[in-house]
Design a protein around this motif. Structure first.
Motif, PDB file in Angstrom:
ATOM      1  N   UNK A 194       0.797  -1.328  -0.001  1.00  0.00           N
ATOM      2  CA  UNK A 194       0.051  -0.158   0.049  1.00  0.00           C
ATOM      3  C   UNK A 194       0.880   1.486  -0.066  1.00  0.00           C
ATOM      4  N   UNK A 195       0.903   1.987  -1.149  1.00  0.00           N
ATOM      5  CA  UNK A 195       1.273   3.242  -0.893  1.00  0.00           C
ATOM      6  C   UNK A 195       0.890   4.229   0.075  1.00  0.00           C
ATOM      7  N   UNK A 196       1.908   5.013   0.699  1.00  0.00           N
ATOM      8  CA  UNK A 196       1.330   5.775   1.871  1.00  0.00           C
ATOM      9  C   UNK A 196       1.958   7.330   1.560  1.00  0.00           C
ATOM     10  N   UNK A 197       1.255   8.309   1.736  1.00  0.00           N
ATOM     11  CA  UNK A 197       1.736   9.660   1.704  1.00  0.00           C
ATOM     12  C   UNK A 197       2.529  10.129   3.116  1.00  0.00           C
ATOM     13  N   UNK A 198       2.168   9.607   4.047  1.00  0.00           N
ATOM     14  CA  UNK A 198       2.943   9.818   5.400  1.00  0.00           C
ATOM     15  C   UNK A 198       2.984   8.513   6.109  1.00  0.00           C
ATOM     16  N   UNK A 199       3.813   8.368   6.976  1.00  0.00           N
ATOM     17  CA  UNK A 199       4.004   6.969   7.571  1.00  0.00           C
ATOM     18  C   UNK A 199       4.360   7.082   8.773  1.00  0.00           C
ATOM     19  N   UNK A 200       3.162   6.682   9.838  1.00  0.00           N
ATOM     20  CA  UNK A 200       3.418   6.702  11.181  1.00  0.00           C
ATOM     21  C   UNK A 200       3.242   5.521  11.979  1.00  0.00           C
ATOM     22  N   UNK A 201       3.398   4.585  11.090  1.00  0.00           N
ATOM     23  CA  UNK A 201       2.991   3.103  11.385  1.00  0.00           C
ATOM     24  C   UNK A 201       4.160   2.491  12.165  1.00  0.00           C
ATOM     25  N   UNK A 202       3.761   1.657  13.018  1.00  0.00           N
ATOM     26  CA  UNK A 202       4.797   0.709  13.716  1.00  0.00           C
ATOM     27  C   UNK A 202       4.687  -0.774  12.911  1.00  0.00           C
ATOM     28  N   UNK A 203       5.732  -1.465  12.763  1.00  0.00           N
ATOM     29  CA  UNK A 203       5.774  -2.830  12.274  1.00  0.00           C
ATOM     30  C   UNK A 203       4.738  -3.607  13.288  1.00  0.00           C
ATOM     31  N   UNK A 204       3.863  -4.449  12.644  1.00  0.00           N
ATOM     32  CA  UNK A 204       3.255  -5.219  13.619  1.00  0.00           C
ATOM     33  C   UNK A 204       1.775  -4.616  13.909  1.00  0.00           C
ATOM     34  N   UNK A 205       1.904  -3.350  13.506  1.00  0.00           N
ATOM     35  CA  UNK A 205       0.241  -2.486  13.837  1.00  0.00           C
ATOM     36  C   UNK A 205      -0.900  -3.039  13.097  1.00  0.00           C
ATOM     37  N   UNK A 206      -1.919  -3.188  13.764  1.00  0.00           N
ATOM     38  CA  UNK A 206      -3.222  -3.635  13.163  1.00  0.00           C
ATOM     39  C   UNK A 206      -3.790  -2.377  12.294  1.00  0.00           C
ATOM     40  N   UNK A 207      -4.114  -2.836  11.240  1.00  0.00           N
ATOM     41  CA  UNK A 207      -4.605  -1.600  10.375  1.00  0.00           C
ATOM     42  C   UNK A 207      -5.781  -2.269   9.545  1.00  0.00           C
ATOM     43  N   UNK A 208      -6.410  -1.440   8.722  1.00  0.00           N
ATOM     44  CA  UNK A 208      -7.395  -1.890   7.732  1.00  0.00           C
ATOM     45  C   UNK A 208      -7.080  -1.430   6.306  1.00  0.00           C
ATOM     46  N   UNK A 209      -7.349  -2.342   5.325  1.00  0.00           N
ATOM     47  CA  UNK A 209      -7.116  -1.925   4.074  1.00  0.00           C
ATOM     48  C   UNK A 209      -8.437  -1.795   3.095  1.00  0.00           C
ATOM     49  N   UNK A 210      -8.397  -0.563   2.427  1.00  0.00           N
ATOM     50  CA  UNK A 210      -9.677  -0.302   1.835  1.00  0.00           C
ATOM     51  C   UNK A 210      -9.363  -0.863   0.230  1.00  0.00           C
ATOM     52  N   UNK A 211     -10.066  -1.778  -0.287  1.00  0.00           N
ATOM     53  CA  UNK A 211      -9.838  -2.109  -1.691  1.00  0.00           C
ATOM     54  C   UNK A 211     -11.204  -1.488  -2.449  1.00  0.00           C
ATOM     55  N   UNK A 212     -10.836  -0.442  -3.126  1.00  0.00           N
ATOM     56  CA  UNK A 212     -11.775   0.606  -3.947  1.00  0.00           C
ATOM     57  C   UNK A 212     -12.615  -0.518  -4.883  1.00  0.00           C
ATOM     58  N   UNK A 213     -13.812  -0.638  -4.889  1.00  0.00           N
ATOM     59  CA  UNK A 213     -14.660  -1.463  -5.892  1.00  0.00           C
ATOM     60  C   UNK A 213     -14.713  -0.934  -7.344  1.00  0.00           C
ATOM     61  N   UNK A 214     -14.010   0.475  -7.293  1.00  0.00           N
ATOM     62  CA  UNK A 214     -14.169   0.754  -8.505  1.00  0.00           C
ATOM     63  C   UNK A 214     -12.661   0.967  -9.076  1.00  0.00           C
TER      64      UNK A 214
END
Lengths: 353, 357, 610
Positions: free
Chosen positions: A261-281
């Motif tokens: 997933x490309x990100x504009x800014x990155x404040x994540x930690x490895x192992x962090x729980x996230x959600x990914x949106x896969x756009x239907x269009x």
């Protein structure tokens, strides 16, 4: 221009609004979109002057409105259940605001006629409001709110009381009417399609807070939160865990596989729980192995321009909007999906409860 | 709770009870119905004794004030609702006799009754009790003001008695009417209105009923008028009531009644109350026994403390306080009952014009 | 585009429709015959009741009265109509009734607003307290007002001490002001309850919509609220007027001899002068005037009633938030308490004060120098209450207060049940159609008992109910029946505006979902009008508790109600009896208040308040 800053309001135990701020520019239609109970109607009441905020300010063109009663604000409010005066006929209902403005008597009939024509009810002046159909009542309520040319018109779920067909027809009429009269308006609704049809800009609200402000394209293109995404109707929200973090992207392990997933800014930690949106269009079907994902096509519903397809990938059911002229395999067959991660994927720094 | 079926339930119930007339079997005691005015009262032992002695159940039917009770009896003439009517007084006597509602009965009890009370020579209406309507005054007021207490009707016209009197409206009050009749009897039909005009100039206050006069306007109750139209017995009752022991407080030491009545000749009007058997009664014999009972010493002696009236039976004994303190007028103002029946309306009308308008 | 407005107004189904099927109709139009039959069935019970217990006795007394006339049938009428005193009596009766009604509305409407829109601590108590005056017999009210406003009453005493006056400044008794004040005292609760409860169901959004359109609060009141409230206000005003018009005890006790209304004159003519033909004519005049008013009212009401969005109370009540609101509310409540509650307190206080047995001296003088009696100042005492239970003279008619209270409560409960049983079908019938001939005939008829002279009707009862076919004299059922005669018009008047305001669409919706008319009534009308039913029940209850005139005529002496017992005590001389009467009156007030608090907590139709 309306300026709402930092509005807080609580009722007994419940906090209805927590720090709401936004602006409405002249001639703009701003939609406030949110589920029931998120505080939209309370917000309108406060702007209208029918309620007082605990904290915060409402100002028009720089002048604060605190302490000014509703009948002096020059705003219009259209209620969900119309609140037509049952003891007055259509003419008197619509003329009510004009009479309060002390418009010269000779001018009133012309204004009323104009408002009724605008609302699509020419010749209804002498009708008894209690005998009108739902749609007619809504238009009378609209005419009544428009006639005094308020500097701001607020509409509180005005189509909520109507059936679906009527709603779809009327929302277009409404947009037409508001644009033609260049009316500054705030339109409150829980229906995303209505909001998108009408709004120049959109405010997404949840539990008394603003989730996102932007144009419909901006919001739909990039929902600011999981709540917004869900509320806008996105269903392909896949929980996952961030594996590695790079400056401009993250690799997320999900049930359907590893997604980049490309990100504009990155404040994540490895192992962090996230959600990914896969756009239907943002996804195209293919029938070769060049796609990033593969699954089984379980359903394809033709809807005119778009065919809504449901694909099962590793036990997760995802919904996509394909152009109807694209070739799809038969139901039950394997389907390959390809997409541009930058367009189709969005990462949310939260998981659903 | 509000289902329609429940509408019918009360309807049925009351229809059923409406149709059920009181049943009288021959073995059960018979019922005697006595119609009276609302002020009728009697001690329970006294009446139970009568009931037991005669195997009868007495039903008392209070029917409003004296005039209302009489009117009811008259209107129900053809279907009398009672066997006996008690409570018609001498101001209504002629109306009762003219309407012919009574049956004559020469009770043996009449022997003990002075003739002055027997206003009906045919004994259709028999006298039972009397009370004298007289002016009352508050002794303490007059002594504190060093003012002589009034002794006669004429005194009330004197300037020093200005704004001191309260009377009742003869149209609505029985003692009020009695007092008016007293003035008519005393001054005569041609002069009584002058008297009343004089009273009006002297700021007499008129109220509609005895209660208001005695318990609101009278100085004894905290009002501003020390002279009131009441009964000759009222001072004695003040004494008797004051002697009632109340818990915790000692009985006040009253050596004499705190008020007094003006009983000079011709200043009072004697109200006599009558009883009579109603025509059409089915219990003639019981009705007669009841009349005898009312004229008997037992009942007559019970009356003063129950109904605040006095016995006509000269053989009845009064309680000590009465014998000691009761001062009855010797000569009361008299007006012929037939004259009352003929002129009542005109007199009241004339009085109203002179005093109220 | 045609100009369809000519066909416009009510025949909605003829005009052009846009966007959907026709909406609410004001009246449910049933196919002619079936609708009429339903209406007739609903009216059956009230009709039988009125026929047996009103028209029959009334006919009896009128015919007996006119039988005594001298001359032809017209002569009593001519005599009455040409008499100047009758004309002036009639004029005065109307005058004081109009004035009283206007003042009562003036005082009651702000209170109705307060009750309708706001919730505040002590609200239930205030409602119960303001309902108590309705219950008091007029003789007792006279005593209460005297204790408060008489020459030796509290207010005068306080003023005299405060300003060092030598004469009581307020000369209250026996004035028109006293009459008006007493009428306000009695009848404000009608306005508070009937209008207040109806108002509480009005959608506040209508007012908000008007405000958004630029209407100031005063304009909202005039142009939106009052027009919508009109049915309830009219109903309350009609009832208040009729009560004031037929007022008797208040005029006698508080007005004094200078004032005479029709009712007083009927009493005089009947009892004192036995001029029955004239009395009958006067009673008829009174009746026709009432009938006229009621007809005018029903015409007006039909035009003015509309279907409203009635909302549950919990959505319409707010708290008092700003200081200004709180101050205004407090000031108004203070006024209400002064007018309605202070006399009650004065009465209660008088019942625990030893009646002074010495002369009250003109203020300013000491009480030295009184010979003879020891001066007994008024002190606190419960003697009068204790005395109530003691049959000191073994009087035959002695009734312990608990018995009288029990009898009163029993009669009151019976009255409530019967009034509701008769009144709910009648109100339902009235709500179903405004144009049916059955309704237009019955509506004014059922108000007649309220406008009929109690003296006349009482005599009528005696004449007609003392022999078959309805030989009921002596039956204990007569008393609640007589009470119901007065109470059930009240029930109908309270319920009809509420039932009429229910949107027919809701009933239709229920019907379509399978509910038969009875079910519709129970599940739609009753909950929405539930408050009104409770109001009606409360009225019926208090009317019965406080009723004296008819009860005195019809009650068996062994079963006296509390007002009858009070009246008996008042009729006997002696400070002790007087004190007992006051004590019993205070007990009556307490019983009334408690009962009202209980009723208001009760639930209707298992649904409560929605």
């Amino acid at each position: 221009m309306l300026n709402v800053s930092d509005i807080f309001k609580s009722f007994e135990q419940k906090q209805a609004l927590a720090g709401v701020s936004f602006e409405v520019h002249a001639g703009e239609i701003l939609a406030v979109l949110g589920p029931s109970g998120c505080g939209k109607s309370t917000l309108l009441s406060i702007i209208a002057g029918l309620e007082e905020a605990d904290h915060g300010e409402v100002a028009w063109d720089g002048v604060s409105l605190s302490g000014i009663p509703p009948y002096r604000r020059g705003f219009g409010l259209m209620f969900q259940d119309f609140a037509l005066f049952p003891h007055l006929n259509v003419f008197d209902n619509v003329a009510f605001g004009l009479r309060m403005q002390h418009l010269p008597i000779e001018e009133i009939p012309a204004q009323v006629r104009e408002a009724l024509e605008l609302a699509g009810l020419p010749g209804f002046e002498l009708r008894d409001v209690n005998t009108l159909s739902g749609g007619e009542q809504q238009r009378v309520a609209l005419a009544r709110a428009l006639a005094p040319r308020p500097r701001l018109l607020m509409l509180d779920e005005p189509l909520g009381a109507l059936d679906r067909n009527l709603r779809e027809r009327l929302v277009l009429d409404l947009r037409d009417i508001l644009r033609r009269s260049r009316q500054t308006a705030i339109y409150v609704t829980h229906d995303q399609e209505e909001a998108f049809t009408l709004a120049d800009r959109l405010v997404v609200m949840n539990a008394g807070k603003i989730e996102q402000i932007g144009t419909p394209e901006q919001i739909y293109g990039r929902p600011a939160s999981l709540f917004a995404a869900r509320f806008l109707g996105f269903t392909n929200l896949i929980p996952g865990r961030a594996l590695s973090i790079q400056p401009a992207a993250a690799v997320v392990e999900t049930a359907i596989g590893r997604l980049y997933v490309p990100l504009s800014e990155n404040s994540l930690q490895p192992g962090q729980a996230v959600t990914v949106l896969l756009r239907p269009d943002g996804v195209q079907p293919g029938n070769d192995n060049s796609g990033q994902l593969q699954g089984t096509l379980t359903e394809a519903v033709f809807r005119g321009n778009i065919t809504r397809a449901t694909v099962l990938i590793q036990g997760v059911s995802l919904v996509f909007d394909f152009h109807s002229h694209w070739v799809l395999p038969a139901i039950g067959q394997a389907i390959h999906l390809s997409f541009d991660p930058a367009q189709a994927l969005q990462l949310f720094n939260e998981i659903s409860p | 709770m509000c289902s329609r079926k429940y509408v019918w339930l009360p309807l049925i119930i009351f229809l059923l009870s409406a149709c059920a007339a009181p049943a009288q079997t021959s073995s059960a005691p018979r019922t005697l119905t006595v119609m009276t005015h609302d002020s009728f009262a009697v001690s329970e032992p006294v009446i139970r004794a009568f009931e037991q002695a005669n195997n009868v159940k007495v039903t008392i039917l209070p029917s409003g004030d004296a005039g209302t009770a009489l009117n009811k009896a008259i209107l129900a003439k053809n279907n009398p609702i009672a066997d006996v009517l008690y409570g018609v007084d001498n101001t209504f006597l002629s109306r009762a006799l003219n309407e012919d509602i009574y049956q004559a009965y020469a009770s043996p009890g009449l022997a003990n009754i002075p003739n002055t009370f027997k206003l009906d020579p045919q004994n259709r209406a028999l006298p039972v009790d009397y009370g004298d309507v007289c002016l009352n005054y508050d002794k303490a007021y007059f002594s504190s003001k060093n003012l002589a207490a009034p002794q006669s009707l004429e005194d009330l016209l004197k300037p020093e008695y200005k704004s001191l009197t309260v009377v009742e409206n003869p149209a609505t009050s029985s003692p009020g009417l009695a007092f008016l009749l007293a003035t008519i009897g005393h001054f005569g039909e041609d002069k009584y209105l002058d008297y009343w005009r004089g009273l009006r100039t002297n700021d007499v206050r008129v109220v509609n009923d005895w209660n208001t006069a005695y318990y609101t306007e009278y100085t004894r109750a905290g009002g501003t008028r020390p002279i009131v139209v009441s009964y000759s017995s009222s001072p004695v009752f003040e004494l008797i009531e004051a002697e009632q022991p109340k818990d915790g407080t000692p009985a006040p030491q009253l050596s004499e009644p705190p008020t007094a009545a003006v009983v000079s000749d011709g200043s009072c009007f004697r109200q006599i109350e009558f009883v009579g058997i109603l025509k059409g009664t089915k219990n003639q014999d019981l009705a007669q026994k009841w009349i005898d009972f009312m004229l008997s010493p037992t009942f007559q002696e019970d009356m003063p403390l129950q109904m605040y009236v006095f016995p006509v039976n000269s053989g009845a004994k009064l309680n000590d306080t009465f014998t000691k303190y009761l001062i009855n007028p010797q000569i009361t103002a008299g007006v012929d009952p037939q004259a009352i029946a003929d002129n009542r309306e005109a007199w009241i009308q004339a009085w109203t014009e002179a005093v109220l308008r | 585009m045609t100009a369809g407005n000519a066909a416009g107004n009510r025949a909605g189904h003829n005009a052009r429709q846009i966007d959907g099927p026709p909406g609410d109709q004001i009246a449910v139009r049933r196919s002619g015959r079936r609708g009429s039959w339903i209406l007739l069935t609903l009216w059956l019970a009230p009709l039988i009741f009125l026929g047996a217990f009103y028209f029959y006795p009334l006919a009896g007394i009128l015919s007996a009265s006119f039988a005594r006339r001298e001359g032809n049938l017209l002569s009593p009428f001519l005599a009455a109509l040409t008499s100047t005193s009758v004309r002036s009596i009639f004029a005065f009766t109307v005058y004081q009734a109009v004035l009283s009604t206007l003042l009562t509305l003036l005082i009651g409407l702000p209170g109705a607003y307060l009750i309708a829109r706001y919730d505040f601590p002590g609200k239930a108590l205030l409602r119960a307290l303001t309902g108590v005056p309705f219950v008091l017999p007029t003789l007792v009210v006279g005593a209460a007002f005297t204790a408060l406003l008489g020459p030796a009453g509290w207010i005068n005493q306080a003023l005299m001490r405060l300003f060092h006056l030598s004469q009581p400044p307020i000369d209250f008794m026996y004035t028109l002001a006293a009459i008006l004040l007493a009428h306000i005292f009695y009848n404000t609760t009608i306005v508070l309850r009937m209008v207040g409860d109806f108002w509480s169901h009005l959608d506040p959004r209508l007012g908000q919509a008007a405000e958004m359109l630029g209407a100031t609060p005063m304009q909202v009141l005039r142009k939106v609220t009052l027009p919508l409230l009109a049915p309830a206000v009219a109903a309350a005003a009609l009832l208040v007027f009729i009560f004031d018009f037929t007022s008797f005890g208040v005029i006698l006790v508080l007005g004094g001899p200078r004032f005479a209304t029709l009712e007083v004159e009927i009493y005089n003519q009947t009892v004192s002068l036995f001029n029955l033909p004239l009395a009958a004519v006067l009673a008829l005049i009174q009746l026709f005037f009432t009938l006229l008013l009621t007809i005018v009212y029903t015409r007006l009401a039909a035009r003015v009633t509309r279907p409203l969005s009635l909302r549950p109370q919990r959505f319409t009540l707010r708290r008092l938030t700003t200081i200004r609101q709180r101050l205004l509310a407090a000031a108004y409540i203070g006024l209400l308490v002064l007018l309605l509650v202070a006399p009650l307190i004065a009465l209660a206080a008088r019942s625990v004060t030893r009646v002074e047995s010495s002369t009250r001296l003109p203020p300013g003088q000491s009480d030295q120098g009184i010979t003879g009696a020891t001066a007994q100042r008024g002190g606190f005492t419960l003697d009068y209450y204790r005395e109530l239970n003691i049959n000191r003279r073994q009087s035959l008619f002695f009734t312990p207060p608990a018995t009288a209270i029990g009898i009163s409560l029993l009669y009151a409960s019976a009255t409530v049940l019967m009034s509701l049983a008769l009144g709910i079908p009648a109100a339902w019938a009235l709500a179903r159609s405004e144009t049916s001939w059955a309704n237009r005939a019955m509506d004014p008829l059922l108000m007649l008992p309220l406008g009929t002279s109690a003296v006349t009707l009482g005599l009528g009862f005696i004449i007609t109910l003392s022999h078959p076919p309805l030989n009921m004299i002596g039956s204990p059922w007569l008393v609640p029946l007589a009470h119901t005669l007065v109470a059930f018009p009240f029930v109908v008047r309270s319920l009809t505006p509420a039932l009429r305001s229910i949107r027919p669409r809701l009933r239709q919706a229920a019907a379509v979902l399978g509910a038969n008319p009875l079910r519709v009534f129970r599940s739609i009308d009753l909950p929405l009008a539930g408050r009104a039913v409770l109001v009606a029940a409360t009225f019926a209850f208090t009317i019965s508790l406080g009723e004296f005139g008819a009860t005195a005529v019809l009650a068996r002496p062994e079963y006296p109600t509390v007002p009858v017992a009070i009246y008996r005590l008042l009729g006997q001389p002696g400070a002790l009896n007087y004190g007992q009467a006051l004590a019993l009156s205070t007990i009556l007030m307490a019983v009334a208040m408690t009962s009202m608090l209980v009723i208001e907590r009760m639930r209707i139709a298992d649904v409560g308040e929605f």
